[in-house]
Design a protein around this motif. Structure first.
Motif, PDB file in Angstrom:
ATOM      1  N   ALA A 203      32.514   5.417 -42.286  1.00 46.07           N
ATOM      2  CA  ALA A 203      33.844   5.828 -42.062  1.00 46.07           C
ATOM      3  C   ALA A 203      33.678   7.347 -43.205  1.00 46.07           C
ATOM      4  O   ALA A 203      33.281   8.436 -42.631  1.00 46.07           O
ATOM      5  CB  ALA A 203      34.921   5.587 -42.556  1.00 46.07           C
ATOM      6  N   SER A 204      32.838   6.836 -44.100  1.00 42.86           N
ATOM      7  CA  SER A 204      31.935   8.561 -44.987  1.00 42.86           C
ATOM      8  C   SER A 204      31.146   9.284 -44.463  1.00 42.86           C
ATOM      9  O   SER A 204      31.138  10.150 -45.118  1.00 42.86           O
ATOM     10  CB  SER A 204      32.111   7.753 -46.871  1.00 42.86           C
ATOM     11  OG  SER A 204      31.003   6.584 -46.541  1.00 42.86           O
TER      12      SER A 204
ATOM     13  N   SER B 122      37.893  11.156 -43.024  1.00 46.51           N
ATOM     14  CA  SER B 122      37.177   9.938 -43.314  1.00 46.51           C
ATOM     15  C   SER B 122      38.273   8.499 -43.635  1.00 46.51           C
ATOM     16  O   SER B 122      38.165   7.353 -43.109  1.00 46.51           O
ATOM     17  CB  SER B 122      35.959   9.309 -44.095  1.00 46.51           C
ATOM     18  OG  SER B 122      36.726  10.509 -45.762  1.00 46.51           O
ATOM     19  N   LEU B 123      39.195   9.233 -44.534  1.00 45.00           N
ATOM     20  CA  LEU B 123      40.531   7.392 -45.084  1.00 45.00           C
ATOM     21  C   LEU B 123      41.079   8.537 -43.359  1.00 45.00           C
ATOM     22  O   LEU B 123      41.568   7.279 -42.995  1.00 45.00           O
ATOM     23  CB  LEU B 123      41.352   9.006 -45.693  1.00 45.00           C
ATOM     24  CG  LEU B 123      40.763   9.089 -47.548  1.00 45.00           C
ATOM     25  CD1 LEU B 123      41.497   9.960 -48.311  1.00 45.00           C
ATOM     26  CD2 LEU B 123      40.630   6.955 -47.731  1.00 45.00           C
TER      27      LEU B 123
ATOM     28  N   ALA C 262      35.055  16.647 -45.039  1.00 44.61           N
ATOM     29  CA  ALA C 262      35.032  15.117 -45.344  1.00 44.61           C
ATOM     30  C   ALA C 262      35.982  13.698 -45.706  1.00 44.61           C
ATOM     31  O   ALA C 262      36.885  12.646 -44.783  1.00 44.61           O
ATOM     32  CB  ALA C 262      33.714  14.325 -45.414  1.00 44.61           C
ATOM     33  N   LEU C 263      36.630  14.233 -47.239  1.00 44.84           N
ATOM     34  CA  LEU C 263      37.144  13.207 -47.660  1.00 44.84           C
ATOM     35  C   LEU C 263      38.518  12.845 -47.089  1.00 44.84           C
ATOM     36  O   LEU C 263      38.491  11.718 -46.739  1.00 44.84           O
ATOM     37  CB  LEU C 263      37.648  13.716 -48.792  1.00 44.84           C
ATOM     38  CG  LEU C 263      37.966  12.698 -50.355  1.00 44.84           C
ATOM     39  CD1 LEU C 263      37.101  11.427 -50.210  1.00 44.84           C
ATOM     40  CD2 LEU C 263      38.628  13.274 -51.211  1.00 44.84           C
TER      41      LEU C 263
ATOM     42  N   ALA D 225      32.500  11.205 -41.140  1.00 49.18           N
ATOM     43  CA  ALA D 225      33.226  11.966 -41.541  1.00 49.18           C
ATOM     44  C   ALA D 225      32.589  12.601 -41.511  1.00 49.18           C
ATOM     45  O   ALA D 225      32.617  14.245 -40.409  1.00 49.18           O
ATOM     46  CB  ALA D 225      34.773  11.781 -42.563  1.00 49.18           C
TER      47      ALA D 225
ATOM     48  N   VAL E 269      39.543   5.923 -41.588  1.00 44.72           N
ATOM     49  CA  VAL E 269      39.791   4.325 -41.857  1.00 44.72           C
ATOM     50  C   VAL E 269      41.127   3.342 -41.207  1.00 44.72           C
ATOM     51  O   VAL E 269      41.092   2.639 -40.938  1.00 44.72           O
ATOM     52  CB  VAL E 269      39.645   4.063 -43.352  1.00 44.72           C
ATOM     53  CG1 VAL E 269      39.539   2.846 -43.874  1.00 44.72           C
ATOM     54  CG2 VAL E 269      38.409   4.549 -43.627  1.00 44.72           C
ATOM     55  N   SER E 270      42.270   4.557 -41.841  1.00 43.35           N
ATOM     56  CA  SER E 270      43.661   4.204 -40.539  1.00 43.35           C
ATOM     57  C   SER E 270      43.760   3.694 -39.608  1.00 43.35           C
ATOM     58  O   SER E 270      44.179   2.915 -39.317  1.00 43.35           O
ATOM     59  CB  SER E 270      44.474   5.317 -41.410  1.00 43.35           C
ATOM     60  OG  SER E 270      44.896   6.101 -40.816  1.00 43.35           O
ATOM     61  N   GLN E 271      42.897   3.930 -38.833  1.00 45.73           N
ATOM     62  CA  GLN E 271      43.004   3.844 -37.609  1.00 45.73           C
ATOM     63  C   GLN E 271      41.535   2.091 -37.294  1.00 45.73           C
ATOM     64  O   GLN E 271      41.599   2.270 -35.913  1.00 45.73           O
ATOM     65  CB  GLN E 271      42.226   5.649 -36.805  1.00 45.73           C
ATOM     66  CG  GLN E 271      42.473   6.706 -36.693  1.00 45.73           C
ATOM     67  CD  GLN E 271      44.248   6.012 -36.189  1.00 45.73           C
ATOM     68  OE1 GLN E 271      44.556   5.461 -35.335  1.00 45.73           O
ATOM     69  NE2 GLN E 271      45.285   6.105 -37.061  1.00 45.73           N
TER      70      GLN E 271
END
Lengths: 562, 190
Positions: A224-225, A190-191, A186-187, A228, A194-196
């Motif tokens: 996002a968190s 989620s990142l 998930a970590l 994911a 976010v980048s997208q």
């Protein structure tokens, strides 16, 4: 069009299979306590947590102790989420100053997230505060998924072990599922999201004026968190009402593909984990193939009919009659159908398009996927458990044909296992049909459907199937935020969840206690014949139980539309 | 009783890890390394925030490109689709009305077919994109309203078209807000 479809779907299936093999083997190492590539990083966290919990790494429980721990833990989760929603107006993390959630809605949501269903009768951005989303929804997304994985692993252990009354320890399995699997995945996911462009912020709603001078208010939040884990854990409950169709959840085709992949990954990997832990990889491959074949056939049928478009739209003057109602331009019909198929087979329930607006036959396939009990990959953990219940049933039928006591993996399957499998396989459908029947007999419940005629009927059937299958997606035209649906569907979700988990654990306990026998004359459970027998049984049980509502709902609408 | 105590301890600690530490870690990393994305990809013109690159808006003026119909009138604080089924009479009626409007606004023939995305409501109600076909169909109208050469506007559409991911997944699309901002810039330059 056919070529375009194959080019999009086939590589996806190949990559999914490869990913599932690797993740499957990884999971086997994790739950057998072996060294993995993540051990240097998170091994210390695991040991630290177990010490705080007061649990030894080699602790063992009987199936009943395992079930008690699981039920206590889940009951706490339910109460906590219920109370949190009622208190959110007095708690921090509520920049929109949202009030307490209505009692029946809060009960429904608490059951829904605890049971890994994530049916949502509420609209996320206008009902739940940031704190409730994080401390309530996100937490249960993790914990219900970890619970599901634990049950699957316990059942696998039951088949692996012999002459023992222990099936592992719930607290150890739960901790490992979180620390080694769900949290890291998930970590990372989620990142990447976010980048997208998936939002992750604690700021309140953005107010602005457009170039044409109109006011616009844009809801944001820590999405996002949650997105994911709702995919990795096959939960599916969106941060926003529109779920993954919302550009702030899934901003482009790449994220969409990633979200479909991540919701299928663990359920598709678990059959391989099963084979790996048994020391007999072919057994796992056979189950995976049965799932993959059913997945692919359903997907093929859905794509065929969805891409043919809607004749009513074609007649009105829409180029090609392309059915873009309820779909996003960046995804289009092919990706939306792939997503819809994947989310309904895995009991995820996230959507990137509105299922209510699909053409009738894909709608029928979606209901079918849920009514077979979510075993075509299925929810994390419970999908494999459900499939193993079907295996017991299949071998029983085969046993009747050849006149021998059925065996699976060297364990004799006796009346007790058979009884448990039948409870697990028939409990949810019976409850579901009762609930649907009740809904149809109450005028106000029928009036909740936004569409009329066969389509309105499908909306209600879909809701009941979604709850009993712990899926959570909806033909969202149905206004289910009424006390009747909130309470009724919540009870259905509880039956759907625990009528799979408890029989699964009971079977784990009883097969673990058995000796391994080598009778010599057994029906091979790695043969092609077995795979097709299994598919046949799944289809018959799922198909025939719901034959009449499926005919009166989607099939009739299909015939009328032509 | 001993087991309930243990369940309480486990639950309490896991709530802190998955409900506080995890989302705040993601928020922290996201805000430090990609705050523009994490905060909603907001678009600024002359120092004013005029929208989000990812969220569609209502466009009505003939001099701007128009987006897709929205079941919630582009209310970005409450997303969602129409949820009308394929055989719905309401759906048929709204689509027929939208088709008639698109034809009359853009001077199309009375029997011209119209791209699906321009006359059907999106899933989120916030779709920021339209198909390149839907954009090209509006070029004449926009150019006329602004006194621009149609080929210049058409060129703008081509430049702003995004392809499917790796050419395979998803559909070609034009972001309406970006296109309209580019259009305003084109009109300003003499």
């Amino acid at each position: 069009m056919l070529e375009k479809t194959l080019v999009a779907v086939l590589p996806f299936i190949v990559v999914l299979t490869i990913g599932a093999v690797f993740v499957g083997r990884y999971l086997a190492r994790v739950f057998q306590g072996q060294h993995t590539f993540l051990t240097p990083i998170v091994g210390g966290v695991e040991r630290g947590l177990l010490r705080i919990f007061g649990v030894r790494q080699d602790e063992e429980q009987t199936w009943k102790q395992y079930a008690v721990s699981l039920l206590l833990f889940n009951a706490l989760g339910l109460c906590f989420l219920f109370i949190l929603q009622l208190l959110q107006q007095w708690l921090p993390g509520n920049p929109q100053h949202l009030g307490a959630v209505r009692l029946d809605t809060a009960f429904n949501a608490a059951v829904s997230f605890m049971t890994n269903t994530n049916w949502q009768s509420y609209s996320g951005e206008t009902t739940m505060s940031y704190l409730t989303q994080m401390l309530g929804m996100t937490v249960q997304n993790f914990l219900s998924a970890a619970t599901g994985i634990s049950v699957a692993i316990a059942l696998v252990r039951g088949f692996v072990r012999r002459s023992t009354n222990s099936i592992g320890c719930f607290w150890v399995d739960l901790t490992r599922a979180l620390v080694y699997v769900l949290l890291p995945m998930a970590l990372v996911l989620s990142l990447v999201l976010v980048s997208q462009g998936t939002v992750q912020t604690l700021r309140p709603t953005v107010a602005l004026t457009t170039l044409e001078g109109q006011a616009q208010r844009i809801a944001v939040g820590p999405a996002a968190s949650q997105v994911a884990i709702k995919h990795v854990g096959t939960n599916g409950g969106g941060f926003f009402n529109a779920n993954a169709a919302h550009p702030f959840e899934s901003p482009n085709p790449f994220t969409d593909l990633l979200l479909v992949f991540s919701l299928l990954l663990i359920p598709a990997a678990l059959p391989f984990t099963f084979g790996e832990m048994l020391g007999d990889r072919k057994q796992g491959t056979a189950l995976f193939l049965a799932m993959l074949i059913m997945f692919s056939i359903g997907l093929g049928i859905s794509l065929h009919y969805e891409l043919a478009g809607n004749p009513a739209l074609a007649q009105a003057g829409v180029a090609g009659g392309v059915n873009m109602e309820g779909k996003e331009q960046r995804f289009g019909p092919i990706m939306s159908t792939l997503f819809a198929q994947s989310t309904t087979v895995t009991s995820t329930g996230a959507v990137d398009s509105m299922h209510d607006s699909f053409t009738p036959i894909p709608g029928l396939i979606m209901v079918f996927n849920m009514t077979v009990g979510e075993v075509i990959f299925g929810g994390v953990g419970v999908g494999l458990v459900g499939m193993l219940l079907y295996v017991v049933l299949t071998l029983f039928i085969v046993g009747l044909m050849i006149g021998r006591t059925p065996e699976y993996l060297g364990k004799k399957l006796e009346p007790r296992e058979m009884l448990m499998a039948v409870v697990g396989l028939l409990g949810p459908p019976i409850a579901m049909l009762l609930m649907a029947g009740l809904a149809f007999s109450i005028p106000s419940a029928v009036a909740s459907a936004a569409n009329t005629g066969s389509h309105g009927m499908t909306e209600i059937i879909y809701a009941c199937a979604s709850a009993a299958g712990n899926n959570g997606s909806a033909f969202a035209g149905l206004n289910a935020n009424t006390p009747f649906y909130n309470v009724g569907l919540a009870l259905l979700m509880l039956v759907g969840r625990f009528a799979t988990i408890l029989p699964g654990l009971a079977i784990a306990g009883s097969v673990a206690a058995k000796k391994r026998v080598q009778s010599g004359v057994t029906f091979s459970t790695t043969s092609t014949l077995f795979v097709f027998m299994l598919i046949f049984v799944v289809t018959i049980v799922g198909g025939l139980t719901y034959f009449s509502p499926l005919v009166l709902g989607p099939l009739l609408e299909f015939l009328k539309l032509r | 009783m001993k087991e309930l105590k243990r369940a309480l301890i486990v639950f309490g600690i896991l709530v802190v890890i998955t409900g506080i530490i995890y989302p705040l870690t993601v928020t922290g990393i996201a805000q430090l390394t990609m705050s523009h994305r994490a905060n909603g990809s907001l678009v600024t013109v002359n120092g004013h925030v005029v929208g989000s690159e990812l969220i569609g808006q209502q466009w009505t003026s003939p001099k701007y490109f128009h987006g897709r119909p929205s079941a919630n009138n582009y209310d970005a604080s409450s997303s969602g689709g129409s949820n009308l089924g394929p055989s719905s009479a309401d759906l048929e009626k709204s689509v027929a009305e939208r088709i008639a409007k698109v034809r009359s606004e853009n001077g199309l023939a009375a029997d011209a077919t119209v791209p699906a995305d321009l006359v059907t409501a999106s899933a989120s109600g916030l779709d920021p994109d339209i198909s390149p076909e839907s954009a090209l169909l509006q070029v004449q109208r926009v150019a006329a309203a602004r006194g621009l050469v149609p080929s210049a506007v058409e060129n703008l559409v081509t430049v702003n078209t995004r392809k499917p991911f790796l050419g395979i997944w998803g559909q070609s699309r034009v972001n309406v807000l970006e296109l309209n901002i580019a259009l305003d810039k084109l009109s300003e330059t003499p």
